[in-house]
Design a protein around this motif. Structure first.
Motif, short mmCIF file in Angstrom:
data_model
loop_
_atom_site.label_atom_id
_atom_site.label_comp_id
_atom_site.label_asym_id
_atom_site.label_seq_id
_atom_site.Cartn_x
_atom_site.Cartn_y
_atom_site.Cartn_z
N LEU A 9 0.83 -1.20 0.00
CA LEU A 9 0.00 0.00 0.00
C LEU A 9 0.86 1.25 0.00
O LEU A 9 0.61 2.21 -0.74
CB LEU A 9 -0.92 -0.03 1.21
N VAL A 10 1.90 1.27 0.84
CA VAL A 10 2.80 2.43 0.90
C VAL A 10 3.51 2.62 -0.44
O VAL A 10 3.64 3.75 -0.94
CB VAL A 10 3.81 2.24 2.03
N ASP A 11 3.95 1.53 -1.03
CA ASP A 11 4.65 1.59 -2.31
C ASP A 11 3.77 2.22 -3.39
O ASP A 11 4.23 3.00 -4.23
CB ASP A 11 5.09 0.18 -2.71
N SER A 12 2.48 1.92 -3.35
CA SER A 12 1.58 2.37 -4.42
C SER A 12 0.99 3.74 -4.18
O SER A 12 0.71 4.47 -5.14
CB SER A 12 0.43 1.36 -4.59
N TRP A 13 0.80 4.12 -2.89
CA TRP A 13 -0.01 5.30 -2.62
C TRP A 13 0.69 6.41 -1.86
O TRP A 13 0.30 7.58 -2.00
CB TRP A 13 -1.26 4.89 -1.84
N LEU A 14 1.65 6.10 -1.03
CA LEU A 14 2.22 7.14 -0.15
C LEU A 14 3.29 7.94 -0.89
O LEU A 14 4.29 7.38 -1.34
CB LEU A 14 2.84 6.50 1.09
N PRO A 15 3.13 9.26 -1.03
CA PRO A 15 4.15 10.06 -1.72
C PRO A 15 5.43 10.16 -0.88
O PRO A 15 5.39 10.38 0.33
CB PRO A 15 3.48 11.44 -1.87
N PHE A 16 6.57 9.99 -1.54
CA PHE A 16 7.89 10.18 -0.94
C PHE A 16 8.54 11.40 -1.59
O PHE A 16 8.28 11.72 -2.76
CB PHE A 16 8.77 8.96 -1.17
N GLU A 17 9.41 12.04 -0.84
CA GLU A 17 10.16 13.17 -1.39
C GLU A 17 11.33 12.62 -2.20
O GLU A 17 12.17 11.88 -1.68
CB GLU A 17 10.67 14.06 -0.27
N THR A 18 11.37 12.97 -3.49
CA THR A 18 12.44 12.50 -4.36
C THR A 18 13.02 13.69 -5.12
O THR A 18 12.45 14.79 -5.13
CB THR A 18 11.93 11.45 -5.37
N SER A 19 14.14 13.45 -5.78
CA SER A 19 14.73 14.52 -6.59
C SER A 19 13.91 14.83 -7.83
O SER A 19 14.16 15.81 -8.52
CB SER A 19 16.16 14.12 -7.00
N ARG A 20 12.89 14.01 -8.10
CA ARG A 20 11.97 14.27 -9.21
C ARG A 20 10.66 14.89 -8.72
O ARG A 20 9.74 15.11 -9.51
CB ARG A 20 11.65 12.96 -9.93
N GLY A 21 10.56 15.13 -7.41
CA GLY A 21 9.34 15.68 -6.83
C GLY A 21 8.67 14.66 -5.93
O GLY A 21 9.16 13.55 -5.73
N MET A 22 7.51 15.01 -5.38
CA MET A 22 6.76 14.10 -4.51
C MET A 22 6.02 13.08 -5.37
O MET A 22 5.25 13.45 -6.26
CB MET A 22 5.76 14.88 -3.66
N MET A 23 6.23 11.81 -5.08
CA MET A 23 5.57 10.75 -5.84
C MET A 23 5.69 9.43 -5.08
O MET A 23 6.60 9.24 -4.27
CB MET A 23 6.18 10.61 -7.23
N PRO A 24 4.75 8.48 -5.34
CA PRO A 24 4.87 7.16 -4.74
C PRO A 24 6.11 6.43 -5.26
O PRO A 24 6.58 6.69 -6.38
CB PRO A 24 3.58 6.45 -5.15
#
Length: 608
Positions: A364-379
């Motif tokens: 669920l976290v892998d698919s839905w929770l946004p993470f902060e990345t160098s490409r922006g916020m995204m799952p």
């Protein structure tokens, strides 16, 4: 020779009030509890009996009277149960199963002495016999008398006369609120009868989760309204909870705002009598975003009946409730992604805590929770598309200093500097063995930056020579690369090997001679791993410095760039680093305010 212990009732009351019960307020619970158990006992003994009411009456002298029409006591039972401290409970000796009753410890009546100097009990048994009056005093005395005229019908009347310092506990409004709080869910009618006015029922025939509604949506709205009265704010959602082996049923409310880790605040009823409105350890630690209201018939209370006893059954209940909350989350991800997204914006920490140990929640976290990345916020599932390796950094400062440069170098990274993020990334291969994750080594990133042409290196030869001399004194080596963003003039890169060696060097520098020798043994003396200061050729200042002659000004510029890179990356400053930064700062200021023709500025002469 055999002797009996001498019991000091005042000492026992002091023990109850200061060490067993959290507050004298429990006297109200114990009175209603005894009355309710008496009614339950009579229903067991007389299946066709249709009575069963508890009446609470404030008296004119500031006392309190509690009536019930339950099973009552005979004269021998009065001596046995009202005047014996430490007996288990009258329920066993009356021949009824303990699990059918609220009381468990047989000390409830003593709690009344926390607020009263005198406790009077008038009772008539359903098994026959005259009415009996028992009067207990706080100093340990008691009297009994047969008083057949004192009470006509079967049942019991308890009257409290307040202590001088406890009158406020027996005030009418206080008693009404206490009884309503404790007994709200009891299926026995409990009536509050004020001196003037109509009786008011303090109990409700059904618990909020038992009320039948026209449709599920109406039921959900009614439960959310109920949750709002308890929490002071409308919950995000409501979850039905049920653990049959513990006789537990109720609801969980999803808090509308972020909450701190830590369990508490659950409202627990035992056989429909309030046990605690701040119970802990009912849910797993990760589920701190839920507050429960439940009723149980099997879980064991502590001796004070103000908390749950920690045993294997409570552990099984905790696991069962956690599984139901987990199922609710998974159901949201399938059928109501908008509500899930709203939930994750508020309570992502609890979900991440569960994902560290649960593969379904990890998915669920892998698919839905946004993470902060160098490409922006995204799952993470979106981020890792077309990537052979997921690289991450473990501190927020490191991410802020490297994110833009990593993207420019074609090495996107994830910020794993927040709670549970690194553990989640390390567990991703459990979802798919093809997923590969690794902590980013900044030294690896520096090697990916674009090198200079031979012509550019020739122009920068003097600058690089000066940088090597200056940085050698600071345990650092210079590199000249070109990278984006152009706004970064220099980047301090501490690779993993350099990080370990630097930690040892800092420890050696801050230790005495003996410990310095011990710590030095851990340093790799054969390979020189030192941090790198990577100058950005695309920055106009670096190109301008590359054309300057060797000298003090160039040395100061290198020291200033070194200090600025340390600060920008939030790296700790050693004493030698602070000295270099201060020296370069003051030297550059001095040079900026010095006139080449006249030398340093001198104070102007005072005007006449």
């Amino acid at each position: 020779m055999e002797h009996r212990f001498q019991v000091d009732l005042r000492g026992i009351v002091d023990l109850l009030s200061h060490h067993l019960y959290a507050s004298p307020r429990v006297f109200a619970r114990e009175l209603v509890q005894n009355a309710t158990d008496a009614i339950t006992a009579r229903r067991e003994a007389e299946p066709d009996w249709v009575g069963g009411t508890v009446r609470i009456e404030p008296t004119a002298d500031g006392g309190l009277r509690v009536h019930d029409d339950g099973i009552g006591l005979t004269e021998p039972q009065v001596h046995t149960f009202l005047a014996s401290v430490g007996r288990t409970s009258k329920r066993d000796d009356l021949g009824f199963a303990r699990q059918d009753f609220l009381g468990q410890f047989g000390i409830g009546l003593l709690s009344c002495f926390m607020v009263a100097d005198t406790v009077e009990v008038v009772t008539r048994s359903a098994r026959g016999g005259p009415a009996v009056r028992w009067t207990g005093y706080a100093d340990g005395r008691y009297t009994t008398e047969v008083d057949d005229a004192a009470r006509g019908p079967v049942g019991t009347t308890v009257t409290l006369r307040p202590r001088a310092d406890a009158g406020h506990w027996l005030a009418a409004d206080q008693v009404r609120d206490l009884v309503r709080d404790y007994a709200r869910l009891l299926d026995v009618p409990v009536l509050f009868c004020p001196p003037a006015g109509e009786p008011v029922r303090l109990t409700e025939p059904q618990a909020p989760w038992e009320v039948v509604h026209a449709d599920p949506a109406a039921r959900r709205e009614a439960l959310l309204d109920y949750g709002a009265t308890l929490l002071g704010a409308r919950p995000m959602d409501v979850i039905d909870l049920r653990v049959p082996e513990a006789g537990l049923v109720g609801v969980g409310f999803v808090l509308p705002s972020p909450s701190t880790v830590g369990q508490g605040g659950h409202r627990v009823y035992l056989k429909r009598m309030l046990l605690s409105d701040d119970a802990s350890k009912l849910l797993p630690e990760w589920a701190f975003f839920v507050r429960c209201v439940v009723d149980t018939s099997v879980l064991r209370p502590t001796a004070s009946r103000e908390a749950l006893y920690e045993d294997d059954l409570l552990g099984a209940v905790r696991d069962g409730l956690g599984g139901q909350i987990r199922s609710w989350l998974l159901e949201l991800s399938v059928s109501q992604p908008e509500r899930l997204a709203a939930f994750l914006r508020v309570h992502h920490l609890g979900v991440k805590a569960l994902a560290v140990r649960d593969d379904e929640m990890l998915r669920l976290v892998d698919s839905w929770l946004p993470f902060e990345t160098s490409r922006g916020m995204m799952p993470l599932r979106l981020f890792r598309q077309h990537l052979a390796m997921i690289r991450y950094v473990e501190t927020v400062d490191e991410f802020r200093s490297l994110a833009a440069i990593a993207s420019a170098a074609g090495t996107p990274i994830v910020n794993a500097g927040y709670a549970y993020d690194a553990e989640i990334l390390q567990r991703l291969p459990r979802l798919d063995p093809a997923i590969r994750t690794r902590r980013l080594d900044p030294g690896e990133l520096a090697a990916r930056l674009e090198s200079l042409s031979p012509g550019q290196l020739a122009v920068a030869e003097t600058f690089l020579a000066t940088a090597r001399t200056v940085l050698t004194e600071l345990d650092c080596v210079p590199q000249l690369r070109q990278f984006d963003p152009v706004t970064v003039p220099a980047l301090y890169v501490l690779g993993q090997a350099a990080r370990e060696q630097d930690s040892v060097r800092r420890a050696v520098a801050g230790s005495d001679e003996l410990w310095s020798e011990v710590l030095s043994a851990f340093a790799d003396v054969n390979v020189d791993h030192r941090p790198e200061l990577v100058f950005n050729w695309r920055h106009p200042l670096i190109r301008r410095l590359a054309g300057q002659p060797a000298g003090a000004a160039l040395r100061n510029a290198v020291e200033a760039l070194y200090g600025q890179a340390l600060l920008a990356g939030h790296h700790p400053l050693r004493a030698v680093d602070s000295a270099a930064l201060n020296r370069s700062f003051l030297a550059l200021l001095d040079r900026a305010f010095t006139d080449p023709a006249t030398g340093p500025d001198t104070p102007a002469e005072e005007a006449p």
